[in-house]
Design a protein around this motif. Structure first.
Motif: not given
Length: 487
Positions: A200-228
């Protein structure tokens, strides 16, 4: 790396390329404000209600009808105070890794005060780390039922489900944790990982983007978003995000892997190979990175390097098989020696020496570890170290093999007298010993000690006739002692 679920669960499975191999912050549980309050709040003051006890526990004395109401209050408060003391003791035991002891102490706390959800929560977390899954889920669910407004309870139970393959149950709990604590970037990130693993890549993308709204410097979310994004076909954007991750942290392992996969999709194999190679440099025993680089080499037409990676994969699989056996029997000296020799055969000397050191540690009563390490130093022509290690082995327990190896070291160093004494103690007869006798015979001859020279010459020829006259009377020389007695 093992992390205790009591300190919050991690180590959940990750889809290939997604997540961070070095236990990213996004995989670490962060306690909610309600959870922190739950751990420190005072027990409820319910003077009229007696303290309940679990089956099989010692019952709390109930006052008679003639006793004043204050006596019931005192009993309850005393039980609650003692339970809280036990809880703090259990937390300390958990930090020390004494999980079984912690569960017992928490059980005592629950007996005294079964109205505290945090006691069940921490006992359930300890059960989970002890792989007592049935007990864990009962206690974690009990905590949720008792205090359904604590986001951390849902979050931790979600991690438990995640590690046990209960993807939908984990999704449900992460979603509930997010409802209770909308700024929980960890819950969003982990839910996104579950969406990604289930396609469910679209849902995953939405969650990782939400992480970056809350914590813009989260490298983990960036990495996961890049993968998605890469798997959604947006490789240019994926590469831009992964570039940013690696700029911030040049050792972010999975970002190299993910970017390598993105370069592969763009058929830029040189760049993909460079990223997979960097991942291998950071994690040299990870089969996944070798496999992906091998495919990149194959697709780019470099069959030679692809074959080299294939051989390395086979080697790593063989090593993994040895390691699996050692996990089941970690102090098996034969297996440790097998792995040490396996490392040596591949020029992995540093790893081999760690295993040899482990052998020394595990064989203090026999000296076998010193002997094996001495033999290694002999192969490396480190003669003084060889003699030192063999001498340690002999001091613990004299044995022919240690004398033999030390004799070879003396022989190579040119110390023929000491070499022969060790060969004699080892009861060893071979061409090396024959050569040693011949060399000492020549030395005696130069010193004018002709009788001794003749005796050693006869010993040498008796062992190896090629060293002397072909017509030597073998029966006569055989009657002479080949091994000199040791005083």
């Amino acid at each position: 790396m093992k992390r205790q679920i009591a300190g919050m669960l991690v180590c959940f499975y990750l889809v290939s390329g997604c997540g961070a191999e070095t236990q990213p912050a996004a995989q670490k549980a962060v306690k909610s404000e309600k959870s922190q309050a739950a751990e420190t709040k005072q027990p409820p003051q319910q003077a009229a209600a007696p303290v309940k006890t679990e089956v099989g526990s010692k019952a709390t004395q109930t006052p008679t009808t003639a006793a004043p109401a204050q006596q019931q209050v005192d009993v309850d408060q005393a039980a609650q105070k003692k339970a809280e003391e036990l809880f703090l003791q259990a937390r300390a035991l958990i930090k020390q890794g004494k999980l079984s002891d912690a569960t017992q102490v928490l059980s005592s706390a629950i007996t005294l005060n079964p109205r505290e959800s945090k006691y069940f929560f921490h006992r359930g977390s300890a059960w989970a780390d002890l792989k007592q899954d049935a007990n864990a889920i009962v206690d974690l669910t009990k905590a949720v039922d008792m205090d359904p407004k604590v986001a951390q309870y849902y979050y931790t139970r979600a991690l438990f489900f995640m590690t046990r393959g209960g993807g939908q149950l984990a999704l449900n709990d992460f979603t509930k944790a997010i409802e209770l604590k909308p700024d929980s970037h960890n819950a969003y990130n982990n839910r996104g990982l579950l969406y990604a693993t289930s396609g469910k890549l679209k849902e995953a993308r939405a969650d990782f983007e939400q992480v970056l709204k809350i914590k813009p410097d989260s490298l983990d979310a960036m990495n996961n978003l890049g993968f998605t994004l890469m798997n959604l076909g947006e490789t240019d954007q994926a590469i831009q995000i992964l570039d940013k991750v690696l700029k911030e942290n040049p050792k972010y392992l999975n970002a190299y892997d993910n970017r390598g996969l993105a370069w592969t999709k763009q058929k830029k194999f040189d760049k993909a190979i460079a990223d997979f190679s960097k991942a291998i440099e950071l994690s040299p025993q990870n089969l996944k990175f070798y496999r992906q680089r091998m495919r990149a080499y194959e697709t780019s037409g470099d069959k030679t390097k692809a074959e080299a990676d294939k051989k390395k994969l086979i080697w790593l699989q063989q090593l993994a098989a040895i390691n699996d056996r050692l996990v089941k029997d970690p102090e098996n000296t034969d297996l440790i020696l097998e792995r040490a020799q396996f490392y040596l055969a591949s020029d992995e000397r540093e790893s081999a020496m760690k295993d040899y050191a482990k052998l020394v540690e595990l064989t203090p009563e026999t000296g076998r570890g010193y002997l094996i390490r001495g033999a290694l130093y002999l192969e490396e022509n480190k003669l003084d170290r060889c003699i030192q290690e063999c001498s340690r082995s002999i001091k613990i327990q004299p044995n022919p093999e240690a004398y033999s190896v030390r004799g070879d070291a003396f022989m190579q160093r040119g110390d023929i007298e000491h070499a022969l004494r060790d060969f004699e103690r080892a009861r060893r007869i071979d061409e090396v010993v024959a050569k040693a006798y011949l060399m000492r015979s020549e030395s005696y001859k130069k010193q004018g000690k002709h009788k001794l020279a003749a005796e050693d010459f006869e010993r040498a020829v008796a062992i190896d006739p090629a060293l002397g006259p072909g017509k030597l009377d073998k029966e006569k020389t055989a009657a002479k002692p080949v091994i000199r007695p040791i005083n």
